[in-house]
Design an enzyme around this catalytic site. Structure first.
Site, short mmCIF file in Angstrom:
data_model
loop_
_atom_site.label_atom_id
_atom_site.label_comp_id
_atom_site.label_asym_id
_atom_site.label_seq_id
_atom_site.Cartn_x
_atom_site.Cartn_y
_atom_site.Cartn_z
N TRP A 136 -74.44 -22.59 -21.85
CA TRP A 136 -73.89 -21.35 -22.39
C TRP A 136 -74.80 -20.74 -23.45
O TRP A 136 -74.38 -19.89 -24.21
CB TRP A 136 -72.51 -21.62 -23.00
N CYS B 246 -68.12 -21.28 -16.25
CA CYS B 246 -66.78 -21.60 -15.75
C CYS B 246 -66.52 -21.13 -14.32
O CYS B 246 -65.93 -21.86 -13.53
CB CYS B 246 -65.71 -21.06 -16.71
N HIS C 47 -61.45 -17.08 -18.77
CA HIS C 47 -61.83 -18.43 -18.36
C HIS C 47 -61.28 -18.67 -16.97
O HIS C 47 -60.12 -18.33 -16.67
CB HIS C 47 -61.29 -19.48 -19.34
N ASP D 95 -59.19 -28.19 -13.93
CA ASP D 95 -60.31 -27.45 -14.52
C ASP D 95 -61.51 -28.38 -14.62
O ASP D 95 -61.44 -29.45 -15.21
CB ASP D 95 -59.91 -26.96 -15.92
N TYR E 289 -69.40 -14.91 -23.27
CA TYR E 289 -68.06 -14.60 -22.77
C TYR E 289 -67.05 -15.62 -23.29
O TYR E 289 -65.84 -15.43 -23.20
CB TYR E 289 -68.04 -14.55 -21.24
#
Length: 732
Positions: free
Chosen positions: A280, A315, A374, A397, A561
């Protein structure tokens, strides 16, 4: 049993762990019982000469089991449902004196009580829920069987044998890879834990190999297509390899709860050398930027061939690959997007935003982050481990956020349990509950060390939860499956239930909030295009008969984000005088030059406005994000759009920026039309156009999609797609 398998543990014998589908140990072709008399030749008894599995794509086995789309020449069936095989013998089969059975074996250390060695008895009638084989045809030297597997059978690749009993022992067919049989979860079988009773939902959540992922920002929702490719050549074997890499015991692979939990851990590489490395930080050396991927196929095949984690994912990439894994194995699955998703580090149901006394954000104290959006997955299954009513969609997840039982994974958590606040039920329900239900708390950190709650926003988090609609590319709002409407009595009850079951809420914000201010503040950000100036308008409204002066502070940031700020590119302080019962607008111009140099790949700008009313000392706070409009790739098609015929696909891009783009990669994908491909352009000058042509030969008919992405050193998240209708090859 071999010596290697006789491992002693504290005085007891133990079979080594059976945790690899790929590992195997052949069953003996001959098992004599006692001494075979001299002159007796076991080959003179009933012998198998060949086995036919009816495994072509058009055969009834694959069509009836909805496995005809898999690009795999082995037999693939779904558990709990019968399929046909034919055995040819050296002479006609006589049921009065001949005895045989079919055997299915998985792994290196098969055991009948673990479900890894399955002797299938020949029965007169098949029984629901049990393994069995019924003779449906005898003709000359051939016998045709209807074989039914258990709906709780292990999911994986089985080796198949035929064993014949003689007075002197068992004769067994030798190992033949051509008779290997894959057994998958079966959403069409009522006795299977993943049974889904709606055919349109099964077509969408199991058989659809192209999806839509929603991203962007709640007021500017963007979409991109994703190629799941669960039927592509090699993907089924890779999904089984993923479970092997996790060293998941084969006996647990028939349980969708365990399979989805292992998948959640293995799709990320954080602690187990799983499929994808997350990044990220906007630096993607030695890998592919997350925004460049168009689907899961390249990622999974690279993982298996290299035996190393693939770089890089975020994600939606984790969710895309995980969806492929689940659908490929037969578990109904979908991707959901939660807008304003709370990453609550201490799971206390509060996103604490600390302010300095002047209204600026204190980044050292503010540890929680609110993601613009997300993506995670939902998998459909029963939950016999939970009370009645908590089956159905389960949140899972694979994005590595928080540790769960020692590994980075999340779920399966019952969506129904989350809605009602029953966060005591496994797995990881408190974390998911916080993602959609947290309060945004604005706290002033005083210089004397005290904290004062200034404002509570109970409606910001979990603003909108969406997934792709069934049978179309549109958006389906599923917010009400996760939470009751804000302000309803049921919503308050769900929160109290969650608190009762241990979701912490240390700061008592009830009644702490000051009385509502007489001044309201809001602001709007105009639709902004990458490389262009944009305007932000702040509106102050005085609802009282008093005269007020306001000191306001604007902070404009480049953000990931995930809500984490990379850099503040503009800050401005201004004073506003408000007459009684009036409003005033303040416009702030954001110039392209202020943000372009530091822009991240999702082109997300975050604006934070705080204002203090000097007369009352009340603090007003608002934050908003905007995603800049990015140019698109254009895809065109020439030639016949027919299975087996060549057609020309053109991908075109025009650089709208005032700078030269360098190291430009364009990716092209289209399930059933083309394998994933990519091409590099060294540079694209301002306002110049590049074209890339590829000849494709479709092999799947029906509605298909071509998907393209572009990434470069300074511009990413550029997409394009085209719907195409591929016709069947005309019959001669």
């Amino acid at each position: 049993m071999s010596e290697t398998s006789r491992v002693a543990f504290g005085g007891r014998r133990a079979v080594p762990p059976n945790n690899s589908n790929a590992a195997e140990d052949d069953l003996p072709t001959l098992e004599p019982q006692g001494v075979v008399p001299r002159g007796v030749n076991l080959q003179e008894f009933l012998n198998v000469t060949s086995v036919h599995l009816f495994k072509e794509r058009w055969d009834t086995n694959k069509v009836d089991h909805h496995t005809d789309k898999y690009e795999n020449n082995k037999l693939i069936v779904r558990r709990g449902q019968s399929f046909y095989i034919q055995i040819d013998f050296n002479r006609p089969y006589d049921p009065r004196r001949d005895l045989f059975r079919v055997e299915y074996v998985i792994g290196r250390y098969p055991q009948e009580n673990k479900g890894t060695y399955i002797p299938v008895p020949i029965v007169s009638e098949l029984q629901s829920g049990k393994w069995g084989a019924k003779i449906v045809m005898r003709e000359d030297r051939s016998v045709r069987l209807s074989v039914q597997s258990s709906p709780e059978c292990i999911v994986g690749k089985f080796r198949m044998y035929v064993a014949v009993w003689t007075p002197y022992g068992i004769i067994r067919t030798s190992r033949n890879p051509e008779t290997d049989t894959y057994i998958l979860f079966n959403p069409w079988c009522e006795d299977d834990a993943v049974y889904l009773d709606n055919e349109k939902e099964r077509e969408e959540y199991v058989l659809n190999d192209i999806g839509v992922i929603f991203y962007g920002e709640v007021n500017d929702i963007k979409t991109r297509s994703w190629s799941y490719g669960q039927f592509e050549d090699g993907i089924l074997d890779t999904c089984l390899y993923v479970m092997d890499r996790a060293q998941m015991d084969l006996s647990g692979r028939g349980n969708p709860i365990k399979v989805s939990r292992v998948g959640s851990a293995m799709v990320n590489a954080k602690d187990d050398e799983g499929v994808l490395v997350g990044s990220w930080d906007n630096i993607y050396a030695y890998g592919v930027p997350p925004s460049a991927w168009t689907g899961s196929v390249d990622i999974l095949l690279e993982y298996q061939s290299s035996e190393n984690p693939v770089r890089y994912g975020q994600c939606w990439v984790f969710a895309g690959v995980f969806n492929t894994f689940l659908r490929c194995l037969g578990i109904p699955a979908r991707i959901v997007t939660n807008y304003f998703s709370a990453h609550d580090n201490d799971a206390n149901l509060q996103m604490d935003i600390f302010l300095e006394e002047d209204g600026n954000v204190n980044s050292k104290l503010t540890k929680d982050s609110v993601w613009n959006y997300h993506c995670w997955n939902e998998a459909w299954m029963t939950r016999p481990d939970l009370p009645v009513g908590f089956g159905g969609w389960q949140a899972v997840d694979s994005t590595p956020q928080e540790n769960s039982d020692g590994m980075y994974r999340c779920g399966p958590a019952s969506v129904q349990a989350i809605k009602h606040g029953h966060v005591c039920f496994q797995f990881d329900a408190p974390f998911v509950f916080a993602e959609v239900n947290s309060d945004l708390i604005y706290i002033t950190a005083k210089k004397d060390g005290t904290h004062v709650v200034e404002n509570v926003d109970a409606t910001h988090i979990g603003k909108l939860i969406v997934t792709k609609q069934i049978g179309g590319d549109g958006m389906m709002d599923i917010t009400d499956t996760y939470k009751f409407q804000e302000g309803q009595e049921e919503e308050r009850l769900a929160l109290e239930t969650a608190l009762m079951y241990g979701a912490k809420k240390p700061l008592n914000t009830e009644g702490v909030i000051k009385s509502r201010s007489k001044v309201d503040m809001d602001f709007e950000v105009e639709n902004a295009v990458l490389g262009k100036d944009l305007k932000l308008t702040i509106t102050f409204r005085n609802n009282s008969h008093n005269h007020y002066t306001v000191t306001a502070y604007l902070s404009a940031n480049i953000t990931f984000y995930t809500g984490v700020s990379k850099a503040e590119f503009k800050k401005e302080t201004f004073d506003v005088t408000l007459e009684p019962l009036s409003f005033k607008k303040e416009a702030v111009l954001i110039q392209a030059g202020e943000y372009m140099g530091q822009l991240l790949e999702q082109a997300s700008l975050h604006f934070f406005v705080t204002a203090r009313i000097n007369e009352t000392r009340d603090v007003l706070a608002k934050q908003k994000s905007t995603v800049l409009t990015i140019p698109e790739l254009i895809i065109k098609v020439r030639g016949a759009q027919v299975v087996g015929s060549d057609m020309i696909v053109t991908v075109e891009f025009t650089n709208p920026l005032k700078e030269t783009l360098r190291n430009v990669w364009i990716h092209l994908d289209g399930p059933g039309i083309t394998r994933p491909k990519r091409k590099m352009f060294r540079e694209i000058r301002p306002n110049s156009t590049v074209q890339w042509e590829e000849v494709c030969r479709p092999w799947v008919s029906g509605p298909r999609k071509l998907i393209a992405s572009m990434s470069s050193d300074s511009l990413r998240h550029v997409y394009g797609e085209l719907d195409v209708q591929i016709q069947r090859r005309p019959s001669m």
